[in-house]
Enzyme design. Structure first.
Site, PDB file in Angstrom:
ATOM      1  N   GLU A  45      78.753  59.914   5.213  1.00  0.00           N
ATOM      2  CA  GLU A  45      79.845  60.128   4.142  1.00  0.00           C
ATOM      3  C   GLU A  45      80.390  58.716   3.483  1.00  0.00           C
ATOM      4  OE1 GLU A  45      83.107  62.260   6.308  1.00  0.00           O
ATOM      5  OE2 GLU A  45      81.642  64.017   6.600  1.00  0.00           O
ATOM      6  N   HIS A  90      84.523  66.551   2.902  1.00  0.00           N
ATOM      7  CA  HIS A  90      85.279  66.480   4.132  1.00  0.00           C
ATOM      8  C   HIS A  90      86.987  66.657   3.849  1.00  0.00           C
ATOM      9  CE1 HIS A  90      85.305  64.410   8.283  1.00  0.00           C
ATOM     10  NE2 HIS A  90      86.388  65.369   8.194  1.00  0.00           N
ATOM     11  N   ARG A 101      81.240  67.570  12.289  1.00  0.00           N
ATOM     12  CA  ARG A 101      80.907  66.295  12.020  1.00  0.00           C
ATOM     13  C   ARG A 101      79.732  66.413  11.535  1.00  0.00           C
ATOM     14  NH1 ARG A 101      85.283  65.401  11.672  1.00  0.00           N
ATOM     15  NH2 ARG A 101      86.746  63.903  12.648  1.00  0.00           N
TER      16      ARG A 101
HETATM   17  O1  LIG Z   1      87.756  65.955   9.980  1.00  0.00           O
HETATM   18  C1  LIG Z   1      88.810  65.870  10.233  1.00  0.00           C
HETATM   19  C2  LIG Z   1      89.407  66.223  11.463  1.00  0.00           C
HETATM   20  O2  LIG Z   1      88.916  65.685  12.632  1.00  0.00           O
HETATM   21  O3  LIG Z   1      90.441  66.388  11.552  1.00  0.00           O
END
Ligand SMILES: O=CC(=O)O
Length: 322
Positions: free
Chosen positions: A269, A287, A240
């Site tokens: 984001e 992402h 993250r």
């Molecule tokens: O970022 C995406 C997830 O956590 O699956």
């Protein structure tokens, strides 16, 4: 219509990711309440369904906070599309007796593949080379800057859960030397463990961030850690964005205090600091590490399995514990 009303209700607030099979898989089994398609303001839409809706399906952009939960008094289950459930206030869910599930391991291999891809890209300058060729800069002068060898690199994995372990296994195949920092040591594995992330950085050529975002990990990768990694160091983040102090990361990159970064996730984001966009030693991805055609299918299956378990009073398949 009568049939649809007989199906269990599942609330979705923002459009779900474009799972190819979403319509066919979910709408046959559940009465999907599509807040994002309603002409009503969200508050009114929620009020309309507040007394009946027991399950909410959400992805990372839906903040499931105390305010939202207060508006859904009948809610008993939050199904997160993602592996990370940091967008869900888990303490408040616990207080209200609401269970939370995530995607389990549905995306772990795909995320690990992307981490390795970013690591190789930054080191071997694949995206930078692509820019160079496309801009017509390739000439007989042969002045393209060299990248750095993958084999033998000391890779520090931050967070050796399922995803981190998948990354470690892949990089062993490239003859990288793995060590790690994690919430706790995994004695069954022979990789060196560092309880201090700064020490891990000081003994690594690259850090690959695979951990969840929690109060403990927020901004864990800061200037001190990046300085310990050093000016030849590379950071990859598929966890993250906020695990890294992005402002300090940008400063370190601008000042040449680390060599490069491969980033799939960001603090705010979809906004990305403009300095990152301008640097060819930084590889950026929107992402998307978890998402492949195959993982979407697997992710849908896990979400459906959790919803079906819930509605038939069976144990949830991938409950989030903490
Ligand atoms: O970022 C995406 C997830 O956590 O699956």
């Amino acid at each position: 219509m009568a049939e649809l009303l007989d199906l269990p209700e599942v609330l979705i607030i923002q459009p779900p990711p474009p799972f190819t099979s979403f319509e066919s898989d979910f709408t046959q089994k559940f009465n999907i309440l599509r807040a994002w398609e309603s002409p009503l303001p969200l508050d009114q839409f929620l009020t309309t369904h507040a007394q009946s809706v027991q399950a909410l399906l959400c992805h990372v952009f839906t903040l499931v906070n105390a305010d939202l939960l207060r508006q859904l008094p009948a809610l008993k289950l939050v199904v997160s599309v993602s592996t990370g459930a940091n967008h869900v206030d888990k303490a408040e869910c616990r207080r209200r007796g609401i269970a939370v599930t995530n995607a389990g391991n549905a995306y772990s291999e795909d995320i690990a593949d992307m981490a390795v891809g970013l690591f190789i890209d930054v080191n071997r300058r694949i995206s930078a080379a692509d820019w160079y060729v496309r801009r017509g800069l390739w000439s007989s002068k042969g002045d393209y800057p060299l990248g750095s060898k993958i084999g033998g690199k000391r890779v520090g994995i931050v967070g050796l859960g399922n995803i981190g372990y998948e990354v470690a296994k892949r990089l062993e195949g490239f003859r990288c030397k793995i060590s790690y920092n994690s919430r706790s040591e995994r004695p069954s594995l022979s990789y060196p463990f560092y309880s201090n992330v700064c020490e891990l950085a000081a003994n690594s050529d690259a850090l690959i961030i695979c951990c969840a975002l929690t109060d403990q990990t927020r901004h864990m990768i800061n200037k001190e850690v990046l300085s310990a990694l050093g000016k030849d160091g590379v950071v990859v983040n598929i966890g993250r964005g906020a695990v890294i102090d992005e402002k300090e990361l940008v400063e370190c990159l601008v000042n040449g205090e680390i060599r490069g970064a491969g980033l799939d996730v960001f603090e705010n984001e979809p906004h990305i600091p403009k300095e990152l966009v301008a640097m060819d030693n930084v590889v950026l991805s929107p992402h998307k590490a978890p998402h492949t055609l195959e993982s979407y299918k697997r992710g849908s299956e896990v979400m459906i399995a959790n919803l079906e378990a819930f509605f038939s009073n069976k144990p949830l398949v991938t409950p989030v514990m903490d």
